[in-house]
Design a protein around this motif. Structure first.
Motif, PDB file in Angstrom:
ATOM      1  N   ALA A   1       0.827  -1.208   0.000  1.00  0.00           N
ATOM      2  CA  ALA A   1       0.000   0.000   0.000  1.00  0.00           C
ATOM      3  C   ALA A   1       0.862   1.258   0.000  1.00  0.00           C
ATOM      4  O   ALA A   1       0.584   2.227  -0.716  1.00  0.00           O
ATOM      5  CB  ALA A   1      -0.932  -0.005   1.210  1.00  0.00           C
ATOM      6  N   ALA A   2       1.940   1.254   0.807  1.00  0.00           N
ATOM      7  CA  ALA A   2       2.807   2.432   0.890  1.00  0.00           C
ATOM      8  C   ALA A   2       3.482   2.709  -0.452  1.00  0.00           C
ATOM      9  O   ALA A   2       3.530   3.856  -0.922  1.00  0.00           O
ATOM     10  CB  ALA A   2       3.850   2.241   1.980  1.00  0.00           C
ATOM     11  N   LEU A   3       3.989   1.668  -1.092  1.00  0.00           N
ATOM     12  CA  LEU A   3       4.677   1.877  -2.365  1.00  0.00           C
ATOM     13  C   LEU A   3       3.707   2.194  -3.494  1.00  0.00           C
ATOM     14  O   LEU A   3       4.036   2.968  -4.402  1.00  0.00           O
ATOM     15  CB  LEU A   3       5.521   0.644  -2.707  1.00  0.00           C
ATOM     16  N   ASP A   4       2.496   1.635  -3.445  1.00  0.00           N
ATOM     17  CA  ASP A   4       1.485   2.010  -4.441  1.00  0.00           C
ATOM     18  C   ASP A   4       1.183   3.498  -4.364  1.00  0.00           C
ATOM     19  O   ASP A   4       0.995   4.169  -5.383  1.00  0.00           O
ATOM     20  CB  ASP A   4       0.197   1.208  -4.218  1.00  0.00           C
ATOM     21  N   GLU A   5       1.125   4.030  -3.132  1.00  0.00           N
ATOM     22  CA  GLU A   5       0.874   5.457  -2.968  1.00  0.00           C
ATOM     23  C   GLU A   5       2.077   6.276  -3.443  1.00  0.00           C
ATOM     24  O   GLU A   5       1.929   7.286  -4.132  1.00  0.00           O
ATOM     25  CB  GLU A   5       0.568   5.775  -1.507  1.00  0.00           C
ATOM     26  N   CYS A   6       3.280   5.823  -3.086  1.00  0.00           N
ATOM     27  CA  CYS A   6       4.481   6.580  -3.446  1.00  0.00           C
ATOM     28  C   CYS A   6       4.668   6.682  -4.956  1.00  0.00           C
ATOM     29  O   CYS A   6       5.195   7.687  -5.452  1.00  0.00           O
ATOM     30  CB  CYS A   6       5.713   5.924  -2.812  1.00  0.00           C
TER      31      CYS A   6
ATOM     32  N   THR B   1       7.027  14.353  -6.288  1.00  0.00           N
ATOM     33  CA  THR B   1       8.066  15.069  -5.549  1.00  0.00           C
ATOM     34  C   THR B   1       8.546  14.197  -4.394  1.00  0.00           C
ATOM     35  O   THR B   1       7.846  13.278  -3.953  1.00  0.00           O
ATOM     36  CB  THR B   1       7.555  16.414  -4.999  1.00  0.00           C
ATOM     37  N   LEU B   2       9.732  14.509  -3.886  1.00  0.00           N
ATOM     38  CA  LEU B   2      10.354  13.668  -2.865  1.00  0.00           C
ATOM     39  C   LEU B   2       9.720  13.786  -1.484  1.00  0.00           C
ATOM     40  O   LEU B   2       9.647  12.801  -0.745  1.00  0.00           O
ATOM     41  CB  LEU B   2      11.840  14.010  -2.763  1.00  0.00           C
ATOM     42  N   ASP B   3       9.281  14.981  -1.102  1.00  0.00           N
ATOM     43  CA  ASP B   3       8.861  15.204   0.279  1.00  0.00           C
ATOM     44  C   ASP B   3       7.787  14.235   0.775  1.00  0.00           C
ATOM     45  O   ASP B   3       7.929  13.644   1.855  1.00  0.00           O
ATOM     46  CB  ASP B   3       8.402  16.655   0.484  1.00  0.00           C
ATOM     47  N   PRO B   4       6.668  14.056   0.060  1.00  0.00           N
ATOM     48  CA  PRO B   4       5.659  13.127   0.581  1.00  0.00           C
ATOM     49  C   PRO B   4       6.148  11.684   0.595  1.00  0.00           C
ATOM     50  O   PRO B   4       5.723  10.897   1.461  1.00  0.00           O
ATOM     51  CB  PRO B   4       4.475  13.313  -0.375  1.00  0.00           C
TER      52      PRO B   4
ATOM     53  N   ASP C   1       8.684  -0.667 -12.959  1.00  0.00           N
ATOM     54  CA  ASP C   1       9.605   0.457 -12.777  1.00  0.00           C
ATOM     55  C   ASP C   1       8.877   1.799 -12.834  1.00  0.00           C
ATOM     56  O   ASP C   1       9.433   2.827 -12.444  1.00  0.00           O
ATOM     57  CB  ASP C   1      10.679   0.437 -13.863  1.00  0.00           C
ATOM     58  N   ARG C   2       7.631   1.787 -13.290  1.00  0.00           N
ATOM     59  CA  ARG C   2       6.875   3.033 -13.435  1.00  0.00           C
ATOM     60  C   ARG C   2       6.724   3.732 -12.086  1.00  0.00           C
ATOM     61  O   ARG C   2       6.234   3.164 -11.130  1.00  0.00           O
ATOM     62  CB  ARG C   2       5.479   2.732 -14.002  1.00  0.00           C
ATOM     63  N   GLY C   3       7.188   4.974 -12.044  1.00  0.00           N
ATOM     64  CA  GLY C   3       7.031   5.773 -10.835  1.00  0.00           C
ATOM     65  C   GLY C   3       7.873   5.324  -9.657  1.00  0.00           C
ATOM     66  O   GLY C   3       7.606   5.722  -8.526  1.00  0.00           O
ATOM     67  N   SER C   4       8.920   4.531  -9.913  1.00  0.00           N
ATOM     68  CA  SER C   4       9.690   3.973  -8.799  1.00  0.00           C
ATOM     69  C   SER C   4      10.980   4.734  -8.494  1.00  0.00           C
ATOM     70  O   SER C   4      11.588   4.512  -7.447  1.00  0.00           O
ATOM     71  CB  SER C   4      10.035   2.512  -9.075  1.00  0.00           C
ATOM     72  N   ALA C   5      11.410   5.626  -9.371  1.00  0.00           N
ATOM     73  CA  ALA C   5      12.731   6.248  -9.224  1.00  0.00           C
ATOM     74  C   ALA C   5      12.864   7.034  -7.917  1.00  0.00           C
ATOM     75  O   ALA C   5      13.868   6.910  -7.207  1.00  0.00           O
ATOM     76  CB  ALA C   5      13.012   7.160 -10.414  1.00  0.00           C
ATOM     77  N   LEU C   6      11.856   7.837  -7.583  1.00  0.00           N
ATOM     78  CA  LEU C   6      11.950   8.644  -6.364  1.00  0.00           C
ATOM     79  C   LEU C   6      11.913   7.763  -5.125  1.00  0.00           C
ATOM     80  O   LEU C   6      12.619   8.025  -4.137  1.00  0.00           O
ATOM     81  CB  LEU C   6      10.809   9.670  -6.330  1.00  0.00           C
TER      82      LEU C   6
ATOM     83  N   VAL D   1      14.757   7.548  -2.046  1.00  0.00           N
ATOM     84  CA  VAL D   1      14.457   7.682  -0.617  1.00  0.00           C
ATOM     85  C   VAL D   1      14.861   6.426   0.140  1.00  0.00           C
ATOM     86  O   VAL D   1      15.470   6.494   1.215  1.00  0.00           O
ATOM     87  CB  VAL D   1      12.961   7.975  -0.402  1.00  0.00           C
ATOM     88  N   LEU D   2      14.560   5.254  -0.405  1.00  0.00           N
ATOM     89  CA  LEU D   2      14.882   4.007   0.291  1.00  0.00           C
ATOM     90  C   LEU D   2      16.381   3.805   0.427  1.00  0.00           C
ATOM     91  O   LEU D   2      16.840   3.158   1.375  1.00  0.00           O
ATOM     92  CB  LEU D   2      14.246   2.828  -0.428  1.00  0.00           C
ATOM     93  N   GLY D   3      17.163   4.380  -0.495  1.00  0.00           N
ATOM     94  CA  GLY D   3      18.609   4.318  -0.339  1.00  0.00           C
ATOM     95  C   GLY D   3      19.052   4.963   0.960  1.00  0.00           C
ATOM     96  O   GLY D   3      19.896   4.427   1.686  1.00  0.00           O
ATOM     97  N   ASP D   4      18.460   6.110   1.294  1.00  0.00           N
ATOM     98  CA  ASP D   4      18.801   6.784   2.551  1.00  0.00           C
ATOM     99  C   ASP D   4      18.213   6.053   3.749  1.00  0.00           C
ATOM    100  O   ASP D   4      18.818   6.013   4.826  1.00  0.00           O
ATOM    101  CB  ASP D   4      18.311   8.230   2.521  1.00  0.00           C
TER     102      ASP D   4
END
Length: 260
Positions: free
Chosen positions: A90-95, A100-103, A131-136, A140-143
């Motif tokens: 659910a979290a990744l579907d929303e992301c 933008t990065l903030d949310p 991969d669609r919409g996964s770059a941001l 974030v997950l890297g940090d």
């Protein structure tokens, strides 16, 4: 579903209506599923209810219902009688729907801290999907994997990158040789014995919190550790200046060790 009264439906009624529209195999995902599983989530003006349905389903998005067809229907969890995607999905579907990065930072750090998700599980779920919409989210997950537990700590990592300094340890407890607890700095530069703490005004409003900070700093001093305290707001409003202060604190801590 027909609402047999005047006025707008409640959120619960809207969710029920969305599921009736989506069909027997539809499940709720996105921010609605996140909130029902204990997260606050970032502020959003979107009132749409995000559904997952099997790829072969012929239902389309309409009105307040966002329908996503998928070949990867997760095993649903049930909360208050509502079938929904597990929190990690659910979290990744929303992301994926944020631009933008903030949310994304807010939601994923909360999912780890408040929701108890393992960052590795989030990475695995991200890799398994499109991969669609996964770059941001990947950024974030890297940090998060580095140890960031909050948006402020991700901002601190961005400032550290500006500094050119060696990477500190993030959120690792420090103890004396006897095993006594010293503190858990947001960042710790072991080579020069420098602790970096991101401390907000809110934390110091109460006498107990203020006393706890003094006690923590006293333990750092007793252990020979220098400490730099930074307000989280400055990480965004003055990143270059904070990076310069971090470099100066690092150099001062190193010079102190050399002199000793």
């Amino acid at each position: 579903m027909i609402l047999l009264r005047s006025g707008a439906p409640t959120r619960g009624q809207a969710v029920e209506g969305a599921l009736l529209y989506g069909g027997s195999e539809a499940i709720v995902t996105g921010i609605e599923a996140c909130r029902r599983q204990g997260l606050r989530g970032p502020k959003t003006t979107a009132d749409r209810i995000h559904l997952l349905v099997p790829a072969g389903c012929q239902v389309s998005s309409v009105g307040y219902v966002l329908v996503e067809r998928t070949t990867r229907m997760p095993r649903p969890v049930t909360v208050d009688g509502v079938a929904m995607a597990p929190l990690v999905r659910a979290a990744l579907d929303e992301c994926r729907r944020f631009t933008t990065l903030d949310p994304i930072r807010a939601l994923l750090t909360e999912a780890v801290q408040r929701g108890g998700l393992n960052p590795e599980d989030l990475i695995q779920e991200l890799e398994a999907g499109s991969d669609r919409g996964s770059a941001l989210s990947r950024e974030v997950l890297g940090d998060v994997l580095r140890g960031a537990r909050s948006v402020a700590e991700i901002d601190a990592m961005n400032v550290w990158r500006l500094s050119g300094l060696p990477e500190p340890s993030w959120n690792r407890p420090l103890r004396t040789e006897n095993g006594e607890y010293i503190g858990t700095p947001d960042g710790y530069f072991r080579k020069v014995l420098l602790a970096w703490e991101i401390d907000s005004y809110d934390f110091h409003f109460g006498k107990q919190q203020y006393a706890a900070t003094l006690a923590r700093n006293g333990r750092y001093t007793a252990a020979g550790i220098a400490v730099l305290q930074t307000l989280p707001s400055r990480l965004r409003t003055e990143p270059k200046r904070v990076a310069a202060e971090l470099v100066a604190a690092y150099n001062a801590a190193g010079a102190r060790l050399d002199a000793g």
